[in-house]
Enzyme design. Structure first.
Site, PDB file in Angstrom:
ATOM      1  N   LYS A  67       0.812  -1.218   0.000  1.00 36.08           N
ATOM      2  CA  LYS A  67       0.000   0.000   0.000  1.00 36.08           C
ATOM      3  C   LYS A  67       0.850   1.275   0.000  1.00 36.08           C
ATOM      4  O   LYS A  67       0.391   2.329  -0.435  1.00 36.08           O
ATOM      5  CB  LYS A  67      -0.939   0.024   1.206  1.00 36.08           C
ATOM      6  CG  LYS A  67      -2.041  -1.034   1.149  1.00 36.08           C
ATOM      7  CD  LYS A  67      -3.313  -0.439   0.653  1.00 36.08           C
ATOM      8  CE  LYS A  67      -4.552  -1.315   0.681  1.00 36.08           C
ATOM      9  NZ  LYS A  67      -4.461  -2.662   1.139  1.00 36.08           N
ATOM     10  N   SER A  92      -8.734   1.158   8.756  1.00 37.67           N
ATOM     11  CA  SER A  92      -8.151   0.681  10.008  1.00 37.67           C
ATOM     12  C   SER A  92      -6.913  -0.140   9.690  1.00 37.67           C
ATOM     13  O   SER A  92      -6.261  -0.682  10.559  1.00 37.67           O
ATOM     14  CB  SER A  92      -9.168  -0.161  10.770  1.00 37.67           C
ATOM     15  OG  SER A  92      -9.675  -1.159   9.926  1.00 37.67           O
ATOM     16  N   ASN A  94      -3.779  -1.284   6.429  1.00 39.86           N
ATOM     17  CA  ASN A  94      -2.493  -0.931   5.848  1.00 39.86           C
ATOM     18  C   ASN A  94      -2.515   0.378   5.069  1.00 39.86           C
ATOM     19  O   ASN A  94      -1.503   1.065   4.979  1.00 39.86           O
ATOM     20  CB  ASN A  94      -2.010  -2.066   4.946  1.00 39.86           C
ATOM     21  CG  ASN A  94      -1.633  -3.300   5.759  1.00 39.86           C
ATOM     22  OD1 ASN A  94      -1.226  -3.185   6.904  1.00 39.86           O
ATOM     23  ND2 ASN A  94      -1.780  -4.475   5.171  1.00 39.86           N
ATOM     24  N   GLY A 193      -8.720  -7.388  -2.807  1.00 43.17           N
ATOM     25  CA  GLY A 193      -9.771  -6.853  -1.949  1.00 43.17           C
ATOM     26  C   GLY A 193     -10.652  -5.979  -2.833  1.00 43.17           C
ATOM     27  O   GLY A 193     -11.550  -6.438  -3.524  1.00 43.17           O
ATOM     28  N   GLU A 218      -9.316 -14.074  -3.830  1.00 43.17           N
ATOM     29  CA  GLU A 218      -9.989 -13.469  -2.685  1.00 43.17           C
ATOM     30  C   GLU A 218     -10.516 -14.555  -1.748  1.00 43.17           C
ATOM     31  O   GLU A 218     -10.536 -15.729  -2.097  1.00 43.17           O
ATOM     32  CB  GLU A 218     -11.100 -12.523  -3.150  1.00 43.17           C
ATOM     33  CG  GLU A 218     -12.254 -13.219  -3.814  1.00 43.17           C
ATOM     34  CD  GLU A 218     -13.344 -12.262  -4.276  1.00 43.17           C
ATOM     35  OE1 GLU A 218     -13.354 -11.092  -3.870  1.00 43.17           O
ATOM     36  OE2 GLU A 218     -14.193 -12.716  -5.053  1.00 43.17           O
ATOM     37  N   GLY A 222     -15.937 -14.135   1.004  1.00 40.67           N
ATOM     38  CA  GLY A 222     -16.260 -12.806   0.467  1.00 40.67           C
ATOM     39  C   GLY A 222     -15.901 -12.736  -0.997  1.00 40.67           C
ATOM     40  O   GLY A 222     -15.001 -11.994  -1.383  1.00 40.67           O
ATOM     41  N   ASP A 224     -17.038 -11.386  -3.647  1.00 38.88           N
ATOM     42  CA  ASP A 224     -17.739 -10.376  -4.456  1.00 38.88           C
ATOM     43  C   ASP A 224     -17.005 -10.071  -5.759  1.00 38.88           C
ATOM     44  O   ASP A 224     -17.640  -9.855  -6.788  1.00 38.88           O
ATOM     45  CB  ASP A 224     -17.921  -9.089  -3.656  1.00 38.88           C
ATOM     46  CG  ASP A 224     -16.592  -8.480  -3.243  1.00 38.88           C
ATOM     47  OD1 ASP A 224     -15.914  -9.086  -2.387  1.00 38.88           O
ATOM     48  OD2 ASP A 224     -16.215  -7.433  -3.792  1.00 38.88           O
ATOM     49  N   SER A 318       1.285  -9.803  -0.441  1.00 33.03           N
ATOM     50  CA  SER A 318       0.921  -8.389  -0.381  1.00 33.03           C
ATOM     51  C   SER A 318       1.325  -7.671   0.902  1.00 33.03           C
ATOM     52  O   SER A 318       1.490  -6.460   0.894  1.00 33.03           O
ATOM     53  CB  SER A 318      -0.578  -8.221  -0.624  1.00 33.03           C
ATOM     54  OG  SER A 318      -1.313  -9.029   0.263  1.00 33.03           O
TER      55      SER A 318
HETATM   56  C1  LIG Z   1      -5.211  -3.751   0.909  1.00 34.83           C
HETATM   57  C2  LIG Z   1      -4.601  -5.095   0.905  1.00 34.83           C
HETATM   58  C3  LIG Z   1      -4.985  -6.065  -0.038  1.00 34.83           C
HETATM   59  C4  LIG Z   1      -6.072  -5.828  -1.051  1.00 34.83           C
HETATM   60  O1  LIG Z   1      -5.710  -4.826  -1.940  1.00 34.83           O
HETATM   61  P1  LIG Z   1      -6.788  -4.158  -2.921  1.00 34.83           P
HETATM   62  O2  LIG Z   1      -6.022  -3.174  -3.704  1.00 34.83           O
HETATM   63  O3  LIG Z   1      -7.854  -3.543  -2.061  1.00 34.83           O
HETATM   64  O4  LIG Z   1      -7.354  -5.272  -3.730  1.00 34.83           O
HETATM   65  C5  LIG Z   1      -4.319  -7.268  -0.030  1.00 34.83           C
HETATM   66  N1  LIG Z   1      -3.352  -7.548   0.877  1.00 34.83           N
HETATM   67  C6  LIG Z   1      -2.965  -6.644   1.806  1.00 34.83           C
HETATM   68  C7  LIG Z   1      -1.888  -7.018   2.759  1.00 34.83           C
HETATM   69  C8  LIG Z   1      -3.578  -5.383   1.851  1.00 34.83           C
HETATM   70  O5  LIG Z   1      -3.193  -4.490   2.769  1.00 34.83           O
END
Ligand SMILES: *Cc1c(COP(=O)(O)O)cnc(C)c1O
Length: 333
Positions: A67, A92, A94, A193, A218, A222, A224, A318
């Site tokens: 992020k 809340s 990352n 996400g 995902e 969830g 979606d 991620s």
């Molecule tokens: C935010 C996040 C995601 C999902 O990322 P999106 O861009 O919302 O799809 C996945 N893994 C981690 C660790 C995150 O902080």
């Protein structure tokens, strides 16, 4: 599709969508500031899947997740006046920490709206990065209304966690680095996400490795993004119950979705039990701590549902922000 064709196709769907050019520009902006995270390999993972797996370790990114890339890029793109007034984000997780940290590094004030019951560790980390934390009661108050009020009163710019062109472009730089380091891949798995990381990764993959199959992953509870992807329009679901707290989003973005539809091959799901197995795999075999959401992509590669046999496979890990006590609980359970 080459980069130019991709750009033309995306622009014809929706003007203002980011393209690979924006990912490349973001990479220049974050160069020397975001970490160029390592690409890890594991013989055990290769033997288990019959493929050659390359793990892009964003758990080692600044503030512990990818992020930071999008947050830094989005703040860097603001006008001097907007930078002076500051930015606001609500999260809340990352994204909040990434905005606070990226703001601090660029001398931009940040206000982060967090729920009163957010983990103390996360509130402390956000404050530690210089963010002004505004707490709200998530049962009685509306965080978007609070955000709007603050942005009107103080002229703050709202930076959303995924549905924003500069955020998407920034997130795409992780996959760009991966392809630059390991060359073309047959498949790429991306934690999903709201779809910012997936959309950005898809822009990079289509430009740098056009034949690569791209899968978003995902949580099963969830799905979606999977429903939206397969039906062709954005499906909203209630807040899902899953340990993947970074993927508890209830619908994908209006900018991330068209990119997903245009460039991604499919969205897969994994169970919470598979996420826990994967967390254990990362600790035991690769000696790294990965948060539940960060395990989504690897869990899909390690457990099917599409075979990695004889394929060169990219996996974006991620993030690594998991509370030690929560981690102990997952591993004991
Ligand atoms: C935010 C996040 C995601 C999902 O990322 P999106 O861009 O919302 O799809 C996945 N893994 C981690 C660790 C995150 O902080």
């Amino acid at each position: 599709m080459n980069a130019q064709a991709q750009q033309d196709a995306l622009r014809s769907i929706l003007p203002g969508l980011p393209t690979y050019e924006d990912v490349a520009a973001a990479a220049q902006r974050i160069e020397g500031i975001a970490h160029r995270t390592p690409v890890l390999t594991s013989r055990t993972a290769d033997e288990r899947t019959g493929g050659r797996l390359f793990f892009k370790a964003e758990n080692f990114q600044r503030a512990g997740a990818f992020k930071f890339r999008g947050a830094y890029n989005a703040i860097a793109r603001l006008s001097p006046g907007a930078k002076k007034r500051g930015v606001v984000a609500f999260s809340s997780g990352n994204h909040a920490q990434a905005i606070a940290y990226a703001g601090q590094l660029q001398g931009v004030p940040t206000v982060i709206i967090m729920p009163q019951d957010a983990p103390a560790m996360k509130v402390a980390a956000t404050k530690g990065y210089g963010g002004e934390v505004v707490l709200y009661d998530r049962y009685t108050e509306d965080r978007e209304a609070i955000g709007r009020k603050l942005s009107e009163e103080r002229g703050l710019t709202l930076i959303p966690p995924y549905d924003h062109e500069d955020v998407i472009a920034g997130q795409g730089t992780a996959a760009k680095e991966l392809f630059e380091e390991v060359g073309p891949l047959d498949m790429l798995f991306v934690c999903t996400g709201g779809g910012g990381l997936l959309a950005g990764s898809a822009l990079a993959a289509r430009a740098l490795s056009p034949e690569c199959r791209i899968y978003g992953v995902e949580p099963e509870a969830g799905n979606d993004a999977q429903q939206s992807f397969r039906s062709g329009s954005i499906v909203k679901i209630p807040v899902p119950s899953t340990i993947a707290d970074g993927a508890q989003t209830t619908y994908v973005g209006s900018k991330t979705f068209p990119i997903m539809r245009a460039l991604v091959d499919d969205i897969l799901t994994v169970s919470d039990a598979q996420l826990i197995d994967t967390m254990r795999f990362f600790i035991e075999r690769m000696k790294i701590v990965v948060e539940p959401t960060g395990c989504l992509s690897a869990a899909a590669a390690l457990n099917g549902p599409v075979s990695c046999k004889n394929k060169r496979v990219g996996i974006i890990i991620s993030g690594g922000n998991v509370d030690p006590q929560a981690l102990a609980g997952f591993l004991a359970g």
